[in-house]
Design an enzyme around this catalytic site. Structure first.
Site, short mmCIF file in Angstrom:
data_model
loop_
_atom_site.label_atom_id
_atom_site.label_comp_id
_atom_site.label_asym_id
_atom_site.label_seq_id
_atom_site.Cartn_x
_atom_site.Cartn_y
_atom_site.Cartn_z
N LYS A 73 0.79 -1.24 0.00
CA LYS A 73 0.00 0.00 0.00
C LYS A 73 0.82 1.29 0.00
O LYS A 73 0.33 2.32 -0.42
CB LYS A 73 -0.91 0.02 1.23
CG LYS A 73 -2.10 -0.89 1.14
CD LYS A 73 -2.89 -0.73 2.42
CE LYS A 73 -4.23 -1.39 2.36
NZ LYS A 73 -5.07 -0.98 3.48
N ASP A 109 -10.57 3.82 1.70
CA ASP A 109 -10.97 3.59 3.10
C ASP A 109 -11.70 4.81 3.65
O ASP A 109 -12.59 4.70 4.50
CB ASP A 109 -9.75 3.29 3.98
CG ASP A 109 -9.28 1.86 3.82
OD1 ASP A 109 -10.04 1.03 3.28
OD2 ASP A 109 -8.13 1.55 4.23
P1 NAP Z 1 -1.90 -1.60 11.34
O1 NAP Z 1 -1.50 -0.44 10.52
O2 NAP Z 1 -1.01 -2.79 11.43
O3 NAP Z 1 -2.18 -1.07 12.87
C1 NAP Z 1 -2.50 -1.97 13.89
C2 NAP Z 1 -2.97 -1.21 15.13
O4 NAP Z 1 -3.44 -2.19 16.06
C3 NAP Z 1 -1.85 -0.45 15.84
O5 NAP Z 1 -2.41 0.72 16.41
C4 NAP Z 1 -1.41 -1.43 16.94
O6 NAP Z 1 -0.87 -0.81 18.07
C5 NAP Z 1 -2.75 -2.04 17.31
N1 NAP Z 1 -2.60 -3.36 17.93
C6 NAP Z 1 -2.22 -4.51 17.33
N2 NAP Z 1 -2.23 -5.53 18.21
C7 NAP Z 1 -2.61 -4.99 19.42
C8 NAP Z 1 -2.81 -5.53 20.72
N3 NAP Z 1 -2.63 -6.83 20.98
N4 NAP Z 1 -3.22 -4.70 21.70
C9 NAP Z 1 -3.42 -3.38 21.46
N5 NAP Z 1 -3.27 -2.81 20.25
C10 NAP Z 1 -2.85 -3.61 19.24
O7 NAP Z 1 -3.33 -2.18 10.89
P2 NAP Z 1 -4.52 -1.44 10.09
O8 NAP Z 1 -4.28 -1.56 8.65
O9 NAP Z 1 -4.70 -0.10 10.70
O10 NAP Z 1 -5.74 -2.41 10.43
C11 NAP Z 1 -6.32 -2.48 11.73
C12 NAP Z 1 -7.58 -3.34 11.68
O11 NAP Z 1 -8.54 -2.72 10.85
C13 NAP Z 1 -7.35 -4.74 11.09
O12 NAP Z 1 -8.13 -5.67 11.81
C14 NAP Z 1 -7.88 -4.62 9.67
O13 NAP Z 1 -8.38 -5.86 9.16
C15 NAP Z 1 -9.04 -3.64 9.90
N6 NAP Z 1 -9.41 -2.92 8.67
C16 NAP Z 1 -10.67 -3.04 8.24
C17 NAP Z 1 -11.08 -2.36 7.13
C18 NAP Z 1 -12.50 -2.51 6.68
O14 NAP Z 1 -12.80 -2.16 5.52
N7 NAP Z 1 -13.41 -2.95 7.53
C19 NAP Z 1 -10.18 -1.56 6.41
C20 NAP Z 1 -8.88 -1.43 6.88
C21 NAP Z 1 -8.50 -2.13 8.03
P3 NAP Z 1 0.72 -0.46 18.17
O15 NAP Z 1 0.89 0.85 17.46
O16 NAP Z 1 0.97 -0.37 19.64
O17 NAP Z 1 1.45 -1.59 17.52
#
Ligand code: NAP
Length: 290
Positions: A73, A109
């Site tokens: 991305k 998004d």
């Molecule tokens: P990302 O960039 O990898 O960010 C992950 C986030 O989750 C970070 O803030 C991380 O905190 C936090 N995190 C991970 N494990 C954790 C834990 N055990 N306890 C507390 N915080 C934790 O991921 P992303 O792309 O933003 O995606 C996040 C979620 O949104 C995913 O589940 C993804 O599938 C979903 N999503 C859904 C859509 C949709 O269309 N519905 C679109 C995009 C994403 P740290 O900074 O401390 O590591």
């Protein structure tokens, strides 16, 4: 679903690694069938070393466009002729349009978040919001909230507080919005800010399959029946967080709604047509046994 293609069929697809669990081919191919558009959506598992050559290949084959997902991305940006405002603010591209051999990058998004929350605009605008998470999707949520809802305050909450602070600095400088608090994710310390907010968003991966029993907030006495709780996690559809929120009478929005709405924006960029989102969402939920 479409079982044959011919020379006139327009092609779109997805580049990612891994892509085993993606719902995008189902969403788009159902939408093409429902609208009668002669398009087909194909998923491709592409490792980072092959990204450039894979995209060259898609352009040579006449693809109308494609989605990009993890881990491409950010990297894909260097191949674009132009990047949309949303994509540059979110710092990631998830949709590419191919026009006369040139590549145009978008982030849908933002549209996904906007469409999913739009019915609650009155409740969100001029009220406080909590965004938990500081990754790519949290950036899309924060950008959308500032641009389209203008909350009175956004409480940024993240396990790693410094990442939330980086987001605060970014949006302060780029969007001239500085009504933030920055907090470490330490329930019940954040109970008061949750209680004072009209919208609570989970933009972390906590609660995602196979960790279905986890939730970023675990006490249901944090929620009130005046709140909206939005979980971006879409597998499972009904996360532990949403179940807790529902048990307190809060209104909930699930990640499937955003997934379909962000796909709808890609669909529109490629075809110029609207996706019948309600029907597509129904079909997806049926496929997922809901
Ligand atoms: P990302 O960039 O990898 O960010 C992950 C986030 O989750 C970070 O803030 C991380 O905190 C936090 N995190 C991970 N494990 C954790 C834990 N055990 N306890 C507390 N915080 C934790 O991921 P992303 O792309 O933003 O995606 C996040 C979620 O949104 C995913 O589940 C993804 O599938 C979903 N999503 C859904 C859509 C949709 O269309 N519905 C679109 C995009 C994403 P740290 O900074 O401390 O590591």
């Amino acid at each position: 679903m479409k079982d044959s293609m011919h020379l006139k069929t327009r092609l779109v697809g997805l580049l990612g690694h891994p892509i085993k669990h993606t719902y995008s081919p189902f969403i788009h191919n159902v939408a093409f069938e429902l609208t009668g558009l002669d398009y087909m959506y194909l998923p491709f598992n592409v490792v980072p070393a092959n990204l450039k050559s894979a995209i060259k290949g898609l352009v040579a084959l006449g693809f109308r466009g494609f989605n990009v997902t993890i881990p491409h991305k950010v990297k894909v940006k260097e191949l674009m002729s132009k990047v949309s405002e949303e994509a540059s603010m979110v710092g990631a591209i998830n949709t590419v349009l191919v026009e006369e051999g040139k590549l145009f990058g978008y982030n849908t998004d933002v549209a996904g978040v906007l469409e999913s929350l739009y019915m609650f605009k009155k409740e969100i605008s001029d009220n406080e919001c909590v965004v938990i998470g500081a990754g790519g999707s949290a950036r899309a949520v924060i950008y959308t909230l500032i641009k389209h809802f203008r909350p009175s305050k956004i409480h940024l909450v993240n396990r790693t507080e410094q990442r939330a602070e980086t987001l605060r600095q970014f949006f302060k400088s780029k969007m001239k919005y500085d009504s933030f608090t920055v907090n470490e994710l330490m329930p019940p310390d954040i109970k008061d800010i949750i209680k004072s907010s009209s919208l609570v968003v989970n933009a972390t991966s906590v609660g995602m399959y196979p960790e279905n029993d986890d939730a970023v907030l675990t006490q249901n006495d944090m929620f009130t029946n005046n709140q909206i709780v939005f979980d971006l996690v879409y597998n499972p559809v009904e996360t532990k967080l949403l179940k807790l929120a529902q048990s307190s009478g809060a209104k909930t929005v699930d990640g499937i709604k955003m997934l379909v709405n962000q796909a709808a924006k890609s669909f529109e960029i490629w075809t110029g047509e609207k996706m019948p989102t309600e029907q597509v969402e129904k079909a997806l939920l049926l496929k997922l046994g809901k």
